[in-house]
Motif scaffolding. Sequence first.
Motif, PDB file in Angstrom:
ATOM      1  N   VAL A 229       0.855  -1.184   0.000  1.00 29.73           N
ATOM      2  CA  VAL A 229       0.000   0.000   0.000  1.00 29.73           C
ATOM      3  C   VAL A 229       0.892   1.236   0.000  1.00 29.73           C
ATOM      4  N   TYR A 230       0.768   2.044  -1.043  1.00 28.55           N
ATOM      5  CA  TYR A 230       1.515   3.295  -1.157  1.00 28.55           C
ATOM      6  C   TYR A 230       0.531   4.453  -1.048  1.00 28.55           C
ATOM      7  N   TRP A 231       0.959   5.523  -0.379  1.00 29.75           N
ATOM      8  CA  TRP A 231       0.097   6.692  -0.310  1.00 29.75           C
ATOM      9  C   TRP A 231       0.914   7.971  -0.248  1.00 29.75           C
ATOM     10  N   ASP A 232       0.279   9.041  -0.723  1.00 34.31           N
ATOM     11  CA  ASP A 232       0.848  10.385  -0.640  1.00 34.31           C
ATOM     12  C   ASP A 232      -0.313  11.342  -0.416  1.00 34.31           C
ATOM     13  N   LEU A 233      -0.424  11.855   0.814  1.00 34.40           N
ATOM     14  CA  LEU A 233      -1.504  12.773   1.182  1.00 34.40           C
ATOM     15  C   LEU A 233      -0.953  14.099   1.675  1.00 34.40           C
ATOM     16  N   ARG A 234       0.283  14.401   1.311  1.00 32.61           N
ATOM     17  CA  ARG A 234       0.918  15.630   1.786  1.00 32.61           C
ATOM     18  C   ARG A 234       0.211  16.875   1.273  1.00 32.61           C
ATOM     19  N   SER A 235      -0.281  16.841   0.045  1.00 34.59           N
ATOM     20  CA  SER A 235      -0.945  18.004  -0.552  1.00 34.59           C
ATOM     21  C   SER A 235      -2.441  17.786  -0.720  1.00 34.59           C
ATOM     22  N   ALA A 236      -2.980  16.766  -0.045  1.00 35.63           N
ATOM     23  CA  ALA A 236      -4.389  16.418  -0.227  1.00 35.63           C
ATOM     24  C   ALA A 236      -5.304  17.573   0.171  1.00 35.63           C
ATOM     25  N   ARG A 237      -6.330  17.768  -0.637  1.00 39.48           N
ATOM     26  CA  ARG A 237      -7.326  18.792  -0.360  1.00 39.48           C
ATOM     27  C   ARG A 237      -8.595  18.141   0.166  1.00 39.48           C
TER      28      ARG A 237
ATOM     29  N   VAL B 223      -3.823   6.853  -3.034  1.00 44.85           N
ATOM     30  CA  VAL B 223      -3.619   5.647  -2.233  1.00 44.85           C
ATOM     31  C   VAL B 223      -3.683   4.494  -3.218  1.00 44.85           C
ATOM     32  N   ALA B 224      -2.641   3.686  -3.282  1.00 41.64           N
ATOM     33  CA  ALA B 224      -2.563   2.633  -4.296  1.00 41.64           C
ATOM     34  C   ALA B 224      -2.239   1.292  -3.663  1.00 41.64           C
ATOM     35  N   LEU B 225      -2.928   0.253  -4.124  1.00 46.14           N
ATOM     36  CA  LEU B 225      -2.626  -1.122  -3.739  1.00 46.14           C
ATOM     37  C   LEU B 225      -1.920  -1.795  -4.904  1.00 46.14           C
ATOM     38  N   VAL B 226      -0.779  -2.410  -4.602  1.00 46.02           N
ATOM     39  CA  VAL B 226       0.032  -3.064  -5.624  1.00 46.02           C
ATOM     40  C   VAL B 226       0.213  -4.528  -5.261  1.00 46.02           C
ATOM     41  N   CYS B 227      -0.025  -5.405  -6.232  1.00 45.91           N
ATOM     42  CA  CYS B 227       0.168  -6.843  -6.046  1.00 45.91           C
ATOM     43  C   CYS B 227       0.740  -7.423  -7.337  1.00 45.91           C
ATOM     44  N   ASP B 228       1.812  -8.204  -7.230  1.00 45.82           N
ATOM     45  CA  ASP B 228       2.463  -8.809  -8.399  1.00 45.82           C
ATOM     46  C   ASP B 228       2.812  -7.745  -9.448  1.00 45.82           C
ATOM     47  N   GLU B 229       3.323  -6.607  -8.957  1.00 46.74           N
ATOM     48  CA  GLU B 229       3.772  -5.500  -9.812  1.00 46.74           C
ATOM     49  C   GLU B 229       2.641  -4.900 -10.638  1.00 46.74           C
ATOM     50  N   GLU B 230       1.409  -5.038 -10.145  1.00 46.20           N
ATOM     51  CA  GLU B 230       0.249  -4.409 -10.767  1.00 46.20           C
ATOM     52  C   GLU B 230      -0.432  -3.490  -9.768  1.00 46.20           C
TER      53      GLU B 230
ATOM     54  N   ILE C 254      -6.828   4.928  -5.656  1.00 49.52           N
ATOM     55  CA  ILE C 254      -7.761   5.919  -5.140  1.00 49.52           C
ATOM     56  C   ILE C 254      -7.075   7.277  -5.223  1.00 49.52           C
ATOM     57  N   GLY C 255      -7.738   8.256  -5.800  1.00 48.28           N
ATOM     58  CA  GLY C 255      -7.143   9.576  -5.935  1.00 48.28           C
ATOM     59  C   GLY C 255      -6.895   9.943  -7.384  1.00 48.28           C
ATOM     60  N   ASP C 256      -6.261  11.108  -7.590  1.00 48.77           N
ATOM     61  CA  ASP C 256      -6.131  11.659  -8.933  1.00 48.77           C
ATOM     62  C   ASP C 256      -4.690  11.819  -9.410  1.00 48.77           C
ATOM     63  N   LEU C 257      -3.711  11.372  -8.640  1.00 49.09           N
ATOM     64  CA  LEU C 257      -2.307  11.527  -9.042  1.00 49.09           C
ATOM     65  C   LEU C 257      -1.786  10.227  -9.658  1.00 49.09           C
ATOM     66  N   LYS C 258      -2.357   9.845 -10.772  1.00 53.04           N
ATOM     67  CA  LYS C 258      -2.046   8.556 -11.372  1.00 53.04           C
ATOM     68  C   LYS C 258      -0.592   8.456 -11.826  1.00 53.04           C
ATOM     69  N   LYS C 259      -0.085   9.490 -12.485  1.00 52.92           N
ATOM     70  CA  LYS C 259       1.279   9.432 -13.005  1.00 52.92           C
ATOM     71  C   LYS C 259       2.288   9.234 -11.891  1.00 52.92           C
ATOM     72  N   LYS C 260       2.066   9.896 -10.759  1.00 53.89           N
ATOM     73  CA  LYS C 260       2.985   9.765  -9.631  1.00 53.89           C
ATOM     74  C   LYS C 260       2.961   8.347  -9.056  1.00 53.89           C
ATOM     75  N   VAL C 261       1.800   7.714  -9.100  1.00 55.80           N
ATOM     76  CA  VAL C 261       1.690   6.346  -8.584  1.00 55.80           C
ATOM     77  C   VAL C 261       2.575   5.397  -9.379  1.00 55.80           C
ATOM     78  N   TYR C 262       2.440   5.416 -10.693  1.00 49.48           N
ATOM     79  CA  TYR C 262       3.197   4.477 -11.527  1.00 49.48           C
ATOM     80  C   TYR C 262       4.691   4.781 -11.490  1.00 49.48           C
ATOM     81  N   LYS C 263       5.039   6.051 -11.357  1.00 52.71           N
ATOM     82  CA  LYS C 263       6.451   6.412 -11.273  1.00 52.71           C
ATOM     83  C   LYS C 263       7.057   5.924  -9.964  1.00 52.71           C
ATOM     84  N   ARG C 264       6.311   6.075  -8.879  1.00 50.83           N
ATOM     85  CA  ARG C 264       6.849   5.689  -7.577  1.00 50.83           C
ATOM     86  C   ARG C 264       6.888   4.182  -7.386  1.00 50.83           C
ATOM     87  N   THR C 265       5.823   3.486  -7.780  1.00 48.78           N
ATOM     88  CA  THR C 265       5.734   2.048  -7.526  1.00 48.78           C
ATOM     89  C   THR C 265       6.449   1.220  -8.580  1.00 48.78           C
TER      90      THR C 265
END
Length: 298
Positions: free
Chosen positions: A94-102, A115-122, A127-138
Amino acid sequence: MSLNQTSSQIAEDPTSTKTAQCTVMCMYQAHIGGYWRTVTALWTKNMMNHSLNIFVDSVDSDQRQNCKIDLKPWHFWGKKSYKTFEVDGLQIDVYWDLRSARFSGSPEPCSDFYVALVCDEEVVLLIGDLKKKVYKRTKSRPGEANAILFFKKEHVFGKKSFTTRAKFDKHRKDYEIVVESSTLGPKDPEMWISIDGIVLIHVRNLQWKFRGNQTVLVNKQPIEVLWDVHAWLFLSPGSSHGLFIFKPGQPSPENDKEENSQDGSEGSDNSSVSKYYSTYGSPKTSQCCLFLYAWKIE
């Protein structure tokens, strides 16, 4: 678990203002480890605490595993982090970034977070709107089957106005829902329900129509609205809540046919159906039902 079973189990809520806190519960169907599983995100907030609990159901038992994220204002270091837990032998990150959450008065952020759930590299749930940051981080790829929000329940507190957001269809945006009422004073009590600033339901003589239902059109989609505000009129303030249910109408036959062709149920046998569209526990709808519990405080 079917939507009707889930709705009936959650509709009865023993919460009172003595123990209540602002809560938002979102239930998703996410494809994890070859099966559709129910994932529940529970956002809670009161004077002292602000947290997110994520629960993932097991397919081997009635148990479910959970991951808790504390979002207290003084825990800024914890607003971007990750945790790992296991479900049926599967590792879920489970990865999350809520530092700038409104936020807009709800425990659940409205933008600028993930907030992202990752299993088997998927990424099996995002949850949320920062999709690009999710894939870059995970460093993970999108899941082959998109997760679906199918149920939302929220407890809100107010004097005359109650606001929430809802996504009735996975293809459309969030709608702002506002319930306003006038139950005190010399005039007969009234109630207004608006979606995106447009009043769609106006109930006069609320003392006689404290329970009812009406179907409205939202962006050409029928939404059945049911309400029960008996507590607002006949019980002491804060002792119970008004209940509002927003239930999308059935999809058109064309959409049904399209979804059936996608899940492999036509023109193929079970052996050739992709596991991502297996019939075991597959979601029955792509629409979300909203339960709004409105607590009047004086």
